[in-house]
Design a protein around this motif. Structure first.
Motif, short mmCIF file in Angstrom:
data_model
loop_
_atom_site.label_atom_id
_atom_site.label_comp_id
_atom_site.label_asym_id
_atom_site.label_seq_id
_atom_site.Cartn_x
_atom_site.Cartn_y
_atom_site.Cartn_z
N LEU A 40 3.32 -1.14 -4.38
CA LEU A 40 3.72 -2.25 -5.24
C LEU A 40 2.52 -3.14 -5.57
N GLU A 92 0.82 -1.22 0.00
CA GLU A 92 0.00 0.00 0.00
C GLU A 92 0.85 1.27 0.00
N SER A 103 4.66 -7.92 -13.65
CA SER A 103 6.08 -8.17 -13.90
C SER A 103 6.95 -7.41 -12.90
N LEU A 104 6.54 -6.19 -12.54
CA LEU A 104 7.31 -5.42 -11.56
C LEU A 104 7.20 -6.06 -10.18
N ILE A 144 10.46 -7.89 -7.95
CA ILE A 144 10.91 -7.49 -6.61
C ILE A 144 10.72 -8.62 -5.61
N MET A 183 4.14 1.61 -0.48
CA MET A 183 5.07 1.66 -1.60
C MET A 183 4.36 1.36 -2.91
N GLU A 217 1.07 -2.20 -8.90
CA GLU A 217 1.93 -2.11 -10.08
C GLU A 217 1.66 -3.29 -11.01
N LYS A 218 2.35 -3.26 -12.17
CA LYS A 218 2.23 -4.40 -13.10
C LYS A 218 2.77 -5.67 -12.46
#
Lengths: 251, 109
Positions: free
Chosen positions: B72, B68, B78-79, B83, B70, B75-76
């Motif tokens: 992430l 939340e 793949s991203l 990570i 950050m 995001e997509k």
């Protein structure tokens, strides 16, 4: 009008030569993520080292009530970190983990103010970005102040214990400490120090971003993405503290 | 300098987003409070119960911060995967090094 301005901006500023952003993230944001991944490995290695060294020392076997500091076994963390500024003046003998809990809350709150700065940046609200960045910087500085106090208290020590050759020890240094095996304090200094240094550099970077927002650099650029990137770094510092808190103070 | 950009349009606060951040903050604060509760109520004799509960709660907190704060989680894929997946190495590393720690203890004492 607005559209043509955006196109010019894209042609000039797009660092991804092909004109596409893989993963729908800008170059800078993606690289910040990969930097944070590498930093996560560094911190993981440090905390796992703590685990390795702790498990290679005998654990305290007796009852918690009779616990005494000794060089023979690893200390119970809540017996070490039980001081709070001014608690003796208030007549409180020990306040285990209260101070470190306060530090945890300070970091969580500064993470929230950071995320509010990012939100303000997304809607081009310079005043709000400035306000929330300032609160974030204040939170970071408060945390650093708390850490300085905690280090000072840890180094000065409270009472004494005796080492194997019968010398009295008070406080903590890199080679010996009153609380337990030498590695206990060495790891404390290294891990919380490395984290504190991240907080320190985070405050500096936050300040630069705050300054750039006030002089209108991001407004001219047309977006506040820098706030978001630096925000990632700041949240990461909070994230690391969550783990340091668990593995250093609770377990 | 600043006067050159008068066309900036400030949008109103995104209330849903801010509400979500406050909610996440309350979750984090509540989990930390629970951790304190466990630290003082569950006796040290139940060492492994404590350790496992602490680790689970820490991972929950980390999830909220990363997903939340950050962002992430939004995001997509793949991203997200680039990570999260490398962190599996860390899980592996934890097990070998803790095992090694125990082996050193046995060799020394």
């Amino acid at each position: 009008m607005a559209n043509s301005a955006v196109i010019v901006e894209e042609n000039k500023k797009n660092i991804w030569g092909g004109g596409v952003s893989p993963m729908k993230a800008s170059y800078g944001k993606l690289m910040m993520w990969f930097f944070l991944l590498s930093d996560a490995f560094t911190f993981s290695a440090l905390l796992i080292t703590y685990g390795l060294i702790r498990f290679s020392h005998p654990a305290y076997a007796g009852s918690v009530a009779d616990f005494k500091f000794s060089q023979e076994y690893w200390p119970i963390p809540e017996k070490v970190f039980e001081a709070f500024p001014g608690m003796h003046a208030l007549g409180i003998e020990s306040a285990p983990l209260v101070f470190v809990g306060l530090m945890t809350f300070i970091l969580i709150i500064s993470s929230v103010t950071m995320v509010l700065a990012v939100e303000a940046g997304e809607r081009m609200d310079r005043k709000a970005v400035e306000k929330w960045m300032l609160w974030t910087i204040l939170g970071g500085l408060t945390f650093l102040g708390c850490q300085a106090w905690e280090w000072a208290h840890f180094i000065h020590g409270s009472d004494m214990s005796m080492n194997a050759v019968g010398n009295f020890l008070q406080g903590a240094g890199l080679s010996a400490n009153q609380y337990g095996p030498p590695n206990f304090a060495a790891l404390f200094f290294f891990i919380t120090g490395f984290h504190g240094f991240h907080v320190f550099s985070g405050v500096l970077i936050n300040f630069i971003i705050f300054y750039q927002a006030t002089v209108g650099i991001f407004e001219k650029r047309g977006h506040y993405e820098m706030v978001e990137k630096v925000g990632l770094y700041w949240h990461f510092v909070d994230l690391v503290w969550v783990f340091v808190f668990t593995f250093f103070y609770l377990v | 300098m600043e006067q050159q950009t008068p066309q900036v349009e400030v949008q109103p606060v995104n209330k849903a987003k801010v509400k979500n951040f406050i909610k996440v903050m309350l979750y984090l604060a509540a989990i930390t409070a629970v951790e304190f509760g466990i630290a003082f109520t569950v006796p040290h004799e139940h060492k492994w119960v404590r350790i496992i509960v602490f680790i689970v709660l820490t991972i929950v907190k980390a999830y909220y911060i990363v997903a939340e704060f950050m962002h992430l989680g939004h995001e997509k894929k793949s991203l997200k995967m680039s990570i999260v997946l490398p962190m599996l190495f860390v899980v592996f590393f934890i097990f070998i090094m803790i095992y090694q720690g125990g082996a050193i203890l046995e060799a020394l004492y």
